[in-house]
Design a protein around this motif. Structure first.
Motif, PDB file in Angstrom:
ATOM      1  N   ILE A  17      90.287 -33.366  38.650  1.00  0.00           N
ATOM      2  CA  ILE A  17      91.473 -33.879  39.349  1.00  0.00           C
ATOM      3  C   ILE A  17      92.121 -35.021  38.573  1.00  0.00           C
ATOM      4  CG2 ILE A  17      92.222 -35.137  41.405  1.00  0.00           C
ATOM      5  CD1 ILE A  17      90.255 -33.305  42.961  1.00  0.00           C
ATOM      6  N   THR A  18      91.312 -35.934  38.045  1.00  0.00           N
ATOM      7  CA  THR A  18      91.933 -37.081  37.371  1.00  0.00           C
ATOM      8  C   THR A  18      92.548 -36.699  36.021  1.00  0.00           C
ATOM      9  OG1 THR A  18      89.788 -37.756  36.503  1.00  0.00           O
ATOM     10  CG2 THR A  18      90.570 -38.885  38.472  1.00  0.00           C
TER      11      THR A  18
ATOM     12  N   ILE B 150      79.853 -46.940  43.742  1.00  0.00           N
ATOM     13  CA  ILE B 150      80.461 -46.094  42.715  1.00  0.00           C
ATOM     14  C   ILE B 150      80.999 -44.802  43.321  1.00  0.00           C
ATOM     15  CG2 ILE B 150      79.876 -44.585  40.752  1.00  0.00           C
ATOM     16  CD1 ILE B 150      78.203 -46.904  39.664  1.00  0.00           C
ATOM     17  N   TYR B 151      80.213 -44.190  44.200  1.00  0.00           N
ATOM     18  CA  TYR B 151      80.667 -42.945  44.830  1.00  0.00           C
ATOM     19  C   TYR B 151      81.927 -43.181  45.660  1.00  0.00           C
ATOM     20  CZ  TYR B 151      77.071 -39.617  43.506  1.00  0.00           C
ATOM     21  OH  TYR B 151      76.293 -38.759  42.798  1.00  0.00           O
TER      22      TYR B 151
ATOM     23  N   LEU C 115      86.345 -46.130  34.793  1.00  0.00           N
ATOM     24  CA  LEU C 115      86.148 -44.764  35.287  1.00  0.00           C
ATOM     25  C   LEU C 115      85.018 -44.084  34.518  1.00  0.00           C
ATOM     26  CD1 LEU C 115      87.133 -42.470  37.142  1.00  0.00           C
ATOM     27  CD2 LEU C 115      88.678 -41.782  35.330  1.00  0.00           C
TER      28      LEU C 115
ATOM     29  N   PHE D 203      80.512 -32.891  42.431  1.00  0.00           N
ATOM     30  CA  PHE D 203      81.310 -34.100  42.634  1.00  0.00           C
ATOM     31  C   PHE D 203      81.879 -34.609  41.313  1.00  0.00           C
ATOM     32  CE2 PHE D 203      81.709 -38.746  43.004  1.00  0.00           C
ATOM     33  CZ  PHE D 203      82.608 -38.806  44.052  1.00  0.00           C
TER      34      PHE D 203
ATOM     35  N   VAL E 111      85.889 -34.864  40.277  1.00  0.00           N
ATOM     36  CA  VAL E 111      86.572 -36.100  39.894  1.00  0.00           C
ATOM     37  C   VAL E 111      87.239 -35.920  38.542  1.00  0.00           C
ATOM     38  CG1 VAL E 111      86.292 -38.537  39.306  1.00  0.00           C
ATOM     39  CG2 VAL E 111      84.992 -37.571  41.199  1.00  0.00           C
TER      40      VAL E 111
ATOM     41  N   VAL F 297      94.785 -39.917  43.157  1.00  0.00           N
ATOM     42  CA  VAL F 297      95.406 -39.014  42.188  1.00  0.00           C
ATOM     43  C   VAL F 297      95.868 -37.731  42.871  1.00  0.00           C
ATOM     44  CG1 VAL F 297      95.028 -37.638  40.107  1.00  0.00           C
ATOM     45  CG2 VAL F 297      94.138 -39.958  40.234  1.00  0.00           C
ATOM     46  N   LEU F 298      95.051 -37.248  43.799  1.00  0.00           N
ATOM     47  CA  LEU F 298      95.326 -35.955  44.411  1.00  0.00           C
ATOM     48  C   LEU F 298      96.470 -36.001  45.415  1.00  0.00           C
ATOM     49  CD1 LEU F 298      94.263 -33.069  44.390  1.00  0.00           C
ATOM     50  CD2 LEU F 298      92.750 -33.678  46.279  1.00  0.00           C
ATOM     51  N   TYR F 299      96.556 -37.110  46.179  1.00  0.00           N
ATOM     52  CA  TYR F 299      97.486 -37.136  47.296  1.00  0.00           C
ATOM     53  C   TYR F 299      98.939 -36.835  46.918  1.00  0.00           C
ATOM     54  CZ  TYR F 299     100.228 -38.429  51.287  1.00  0.00           C
ATOM     55  OH  TYR F 299     101.142 -38.385  52.299  1.00  0.00           O
ATOM     56  N   PRO F 300      99.522 -37.518  45.919  1.00  0.00           N
ATOM     57  CA  PRO F 300     100.924 -37.220  45.593  1.00  0.00           C
ATOM     58  C   PRO F 300     101.136 -35.751  45.233  1.00  0.00           C
ATOM     59  CG  PRO F 300     100.231 -39.203  44.475  1.00  0.00           C
ATOM     60  CD  PRO F 300      98.999 -38.597  45.068  1.00  0.00           C
TER      61      PRO F 300
ATOM     62  N   PRO G  78      96.943 -34.857  35.989  1.00  0.00           N
ATOM     63  CA  PRO G  78      98.313 -35.397  35.853  1.00  0.00           C
ATOM     64  C   PRO G  78      98.761 -35.572  34.409  1.00  0.00           C
ATOM     65  CG  PRO G  78      97.081 -36.667  37.467  1.00  0.00           C
ATOM     66  CD  PRO G  78      96.102 -35.749  36.802  1.00  0.00           C
TER      67      PRO G  78
ATOM     68  N   ASP H 160      70.092 -50.847  43.328  1.00  0.00           N
ATOM     69  CA  ASP H 160      70.592 -49.687  42.593  1.00  0.00           C
ATOM     70  C   ASP H 160      71.268 -48.689  43.507  1.00  0.00           C
ATOM     71  OD1 ASP H 160      69.667 -50.803  40.383  1.00  0.00           O
ATOM     72  OD2 ASP H 160      68.281 -49.210  39.815  1.00  0.00           O
TER      73      ASP H 160
ATOM     74  N   LEU I 240      74.642 -49.997  44.534  1.00  0.00           N
ATOM     75  CA  LEU I 240      75.612 -49.854  43.454  1.00  0.00           C
ATOM     76  C   LEU I 240      76.111 -48.410  43.369  1.00  0.00           C
ATOM     77  CD1 LEU I 240      76.996 -51.281  41.012  1.00  0.00           C
ATOM     78  CD2 LEU I 240      75.185 -50.336  39.607  1.00  0.00           C
ATOM     79  N   LEU I 241      75.170 -47.486  43.515  1.00  0.00           N
ATOM     80  CA  LEU I 241      75.521 -46.080  43.434  1.00  0.00           C
ATOM     81  C   LEU I 241      76.472 -45.702  44.566  1.00  0.00           C
ATOM     82  CD1 LEU I 241      74.774 -44.040  41.344  1.00  0.00           C
ATOM     83  CD2 LEU I 241      73.017 -43.149  42.866  1.00  0.00           C
TER      84      LEU I 241
ATOM     85  N   TRP J 284      98.368 -44.020  36.771  1.00  0.00           N
ATOM     86  CA  TRP J 284      98.037 -42.875  37.618  1.00  0.00           C
ATOM     87  C   TRP J 284      97.948 -41.596  36.787  1.00  0.00           C
ATOM     88  CZ3 TRP J 284     100.736 -38.342  38.809  1.00  0.00           C
ATOM     89  CH2 TRP J 284     100.247 -37.609  39.895  1.00  0.00           C
TER      90      TRP J 284
ATOM     91  N   VAL K 256      89.554 -43.007  43.960  1.00  0.00           N
ATOM     92  CA  VAL K 256      90.386 -42.678  42.796  1.00  0.00           C
ATOM     93  C   VAL K 256      90.854 -41.230  42.884  1.00  0.00           C
ATOM     94  CG1 VAL K 256      90.342 -42.287  40.302  1.00  0.00           C
ATOM     95  CG2 VAL K 256      89.398 -44.385  41.247  1.00  0.00           C
ATOM     96  N   MET K 257      89.922 -40.345  43.224  1.00  0.00           N
ATOM     97  CA  MET K 257      90.239 -38.924  43.311  1.00  0.00           C
ATOM     98  C   MET K 257      91.344 -38.699  44.352  1.00  0.00           C
ATOM     99  SD  MET K 257      87.464 -35.895  43.431  1.00  0.00           S
ATOM    100  CE  MET K 257      86.676 -36.417  44.937  1.00  0.00           C
TER     101      MET K 257
ATOM    102  N   ALA L 104      81.676 -45.490  35.601  1.00  0.00           N
ATOM    103  CA  ALA L 104      81.305 -45.009  36.933  1.00  0.00           C
ATOM    104  C   ALA L 104      80.852 -43.551  36.869  1.00  0.00           C
ATOM    105  CB  ALA L 104      82.489 -45.148  37.886  1.00  0.00           C
TER     106      ALA L 104
ATOM    107  N   ARG M 135      70.256 -50.737  37.574  1.00  0.00           N
ATOM    108  CA  ARG M 135      71.401 -49.964  37.099  1.00  0.00           C
ATOM    109  C   ARG M 135      72.472 -50.862  36.505  1.00  0.00           C
ATOM    110  NH1 ARG M 135      72.580 -44.605  38.363  1.00  0.00           N
ATOM    111  NH2 ARG M 135      70.977 -43.643  39.645  1.00  0.00           N
TER     112      ARG M 135
ATOM    113  N   ILE N  60     109.428 -39.567  45.511  1.00  0.00           N
ATOM    114  CA  ILE N  60     108.524 -40.332  46.368  1.00  0.00           C
ATOM    115  C   ILE N  60     109.146 -41.660  46.772  1.00  0.00           C
ATOM    116  CG2 ILE N  60     106.354 -41.632  46.261  1.00  0.00           C
ATOM    117  CD1 ILE N  60     105.070 -39.282  44.980  1.00  0.00           C
TER     118      ILE N  60
ATOM    119  N   LEU O   6      84.904 -43.746  43.260  1.00  0.00           N
ATOM    120  CA  LEU O   6      85.348 -42.513  42.615  1.00  0.00           C
ATOM    121  C   LEU O   6      86.079 -41.606  43.595  1.00  0.00           C
ATOM    122  CD1 LEU O   6      82.356 -41.598  40.261  1.00  0.00           C
ATOM    123  CD2 LEU O   6      84.640 -42.332  39.605  1.00  0.00           C
ATOM    124  N   THR O   7      85.583 -41.563  44.828  1.00  0.00           N
ATOM    125  CA  THR O   7      86.267 -40.765  45.841  1.00  0.00           C
ATOM    126  C   THR O   7      87.670 -41.302  46.071  1.00  0.00           C
ATOM    127  OG1 THR O   7      84.123 -40.437  46.876  1.00  0.00           O
ATOM    128  CG2 THR O   7      86.043 -39.784  48.149  1.00  0.00           C
TER     129      THR O   7
END
Lengths: 308, 299
Positions: free
Chosen positions: A120-121, B20-21, A101, A113, A117, B31-34, A124, B13, B16-17, A178, B27-28, A104, A210, A139, B24-25
């Protein structure tokens, strides 16, 4: 440095000059003595047959009796297996995720953005254990919980997830991932922020992609902090958190959820078996300490990075 | 300056970017959904929850569950107790931490090394549950508020972070100048160091306060009287042991109960329990990142 040059007289003067500092630390030091060092001395209870009337000091010594009882108890191997099993599972599943993480996030330019991220992360992490376990239970409730409804939707059978011993470790570990992945990444993000920008510029001049940049600059930059974190986690392999496991336990999953810390609580405080419980706890801390020291030793030999 | 010469990023590149986006989306969202689901459920009608209509947004908007929570004296008591534990406990924590960290940060303080070692030892050895419990018992602190304030009055980790901050952010020249002017150590701490240390004090306060707010274990082992129980302990009884306060269910028809009112109640309780931390969170979020960074620098 000035102290070194001086002699004893100088030190004494220094002490006089700093009487206020001594006064300031008095309270915290007193706290450490009473609440940290007195219980350390109290550990002797593990080698005694504790008697409430005689107290810790007056109770008779019995040597390693309680330890032997524990080693021969039918629970011994189950507890060891569960404690190490849950802990190593957490480590293997949870350790790489925050690093990925951080890597990234490091590629994303600062902006809405990235901030979203992160925000939000991290969140919890601040949820209490009681609430976290309640969320897990809600759940996973058969028929009503969202996971089970999803199962039904996909045509899978209804399951009482928390009642199946085989699922316990995975539920424990992945809910932990999580909850902590964002917060745990902060320390790696901090390490990446400390990388010298000229390294990136040089790499770009040389035409590095990269991915190459991540492999040859970012990853090596993370090695020291990763080793430190690894030593710390391996040093607490035997110290699986009491609270969450205790709250997630039920009679159905006990065979895979009973760990040393929950056992110490149940035998000791609930069952009032103080000496035996203290012996189990001490055995656990000793293994932990030995683990920590040996991992630290190995790390220092192999990579020149260590806790001290 | 060199923007004209900026080379367009190669295809690899950019690929890859994009990956990554997307990651990350994902993951977000995971985490957010629950969290969103729980919030939505808490605002839905019991029947909508039980019949599985809630997936993302509230269905049959209803605040009945919230209304009944505020009827529960047990819960309000828990809230009240937790506020007391948090305010007094955090105050004790912060004062103790500063009292220890400040002298440890003074390079001229002769006892600095020995106290540091004395402190670090407690990180590696500790008495464990039983001896600590017996100590608290012998001090006659069982079933008193002190049991939740004193045994955890100090976090060694926070002391190290604060010490590092004092050492790196307060220039030594400042201390010397102050002493030249006849400023005593305690005066230096109060008038110069503390005003300059607001960020670290804020982080420390947050960390300790969240700890107290979320604490449950100490109450489990040290407290017996119901009128002392903190919020988390009450929550555990309601949420996990299904021992809801009868007052919460008063005025609730049996039919409604069968339709899963208790289920709705649980979702609402989770939200209510998290609200204070959630309100604080956006204000201090950027500070605690800084706090961890300071801590990770090591002294």
């Amino acid at each position: 440095m000035r102290v070194n040059r001086g002699n004893g007289n100088r030190t004494l003067m220094n002490a006089k000059r700093h009487w206020e500092l001594y006064l300031l630390v008095l309270l915290p030091v007193l706290y450490l003595i009473v609440f940290k060092y007195v219980p350390m001395v109290g550990v002797q209870i593990a080698f005694k047959d504790f008697n409430v009337i005689k107290g810790i000091w007056g109770s008779p010594w019995v040597g390693f009796k309680h330890f032997e009882n524990f080693f021969h108890s039918p629970n011994f191997w189950l507890l060891i297996k569960n404690t190490i099993g849950i802990s190593l599972y957490s480590l293997i599943a949870g350790f790489p995720v925050p690093i990925l993480l951080a890597l990234a996030l490091n590629e994303v330019r600062t902006g809405f953005f990235k901030r979203s991220v992160q925000m939000i992360t991290y969140a919890p992490h601040f949820i209490s254990t009681v609430v976290m376990v309640s969320i897990i239970v809600l759940i996973l409730t058969p028929h009503v919980g969202i996971v089970d409804r999803l199962f039904t939707f996909l045509g899978l059978p209804t399951t009482n997830f928390l009642g199946v011993p085989e699922y316990f470790k995975s539920i424990y570990v992945w809910s932990g991932v999580w909850q902590e992945l964002g917060y745990a990444s902060i320390i790696y993000i901090a390490a990446l922020a400390g990388v010298d920008p000229s390294l990136y510029e040089a790499a770009r001049m040389d035409g590095a992609s990269r991915l190459k940049k991540i492999i040859h600059i970012d990853l090596p930059a993370l090695v020291p902090i990763t080793i430190i974190m690894l030593i710390l986690s391996l040093g607490s392999v035997m110290g699986v958190g009491f609270e969450k496991i205790y709250l997630m336990q039920n009679p159905l999953n006990a065979s895979s959820s009973e760990v040393i810390s929950t056992y110490v609580y149940k035998v000791g405080l609930v069952g009032a078996n103080f000496s035996f419980s203290a012996a189990v706890g001490l055995f656990n801390s000793m293994i932990n300490l030995v683990l920590l020291l040996s991992v630290n030793f190995i790390a220092r030999r192999v990579s020149q990075t260590s806790l001290w | 300056m060199f923007s004209k010469n900026k080379i367009k990023e190669p295809l690899g590149d950019r690929m890859l970017l994009i990956v990554i986006y997307i990651a990350l989306t994902a993951v977000m969202l995971v985490v957010l959904y629950p969290l969103l689901y729980i919030f939505s459920s808490s605002l839905s009608s019991p029947s909508a929850i039980v019949s599985g209509k809630v997936w993302l947004f509230p269905v049959d908007f209803s605040i009945k569950a919230y209304a009944s929570i505020f009827r529960s004296t047990q819960l309000m008591m828990g809230y009240y107790n937790t506020i007391i534990y948090t305010v007094v406990g955090t105050l004790i924590n912060v004062v103790f931490t500063v009292l220890l960290a400040f002298p440890l940060a003074q390079r001229t303080f002769p006892a600095r090394k020995i106290i540091m070692i004395f402190m670090m030892i407690t990180l590696f050895f500790d008495g464990g549950l039983i001896p600590t419990y017996l100590l608290v018992k012998n001090l006659h602190m069982l079933d008193t508020r002190w049991a939740l304030w004193l045994p955890g009055a100090l976090s060694i980790f926070q002391v190290i972070v604060a010490r590092t901050f004092f050492q790196t952010s307060i220039p030594e020249e400042l201390a010397e100048a102050a002493r030249m002017d006849g400023c005593r150590d305690s005066r230096f701490l109060v008038s110069i160091v503390l005003p300059l240390s607001k960020p670290i004090l804020a982080v420390m306060t947050l960390m300790y306060a969240v700890g107290h707010w979320n604490a449950y274990f100490d109450a489990l082992i040290y407290l017996r009287s119901e009128n002392l129980f903190p919020l988390q302990y009450v929550l555990r009884n309601v949420l996990l042991l299904n021992a809801a306060d009868p007052e919460m269910l008063a005025n609730t028809a049996q039919k409604l109960r069968d339709q899963g009112f208790e289920q709705a109640l649980k979702y609402a309780l989770i939200v209510v329990a998290c609200i204070p931390v959630l309100i604080m969170y956006p204000f201090v979020q950027k500070h605690f990142v800084k706090g961890v960074m300071i801590g990770s620098l090591k002294g």
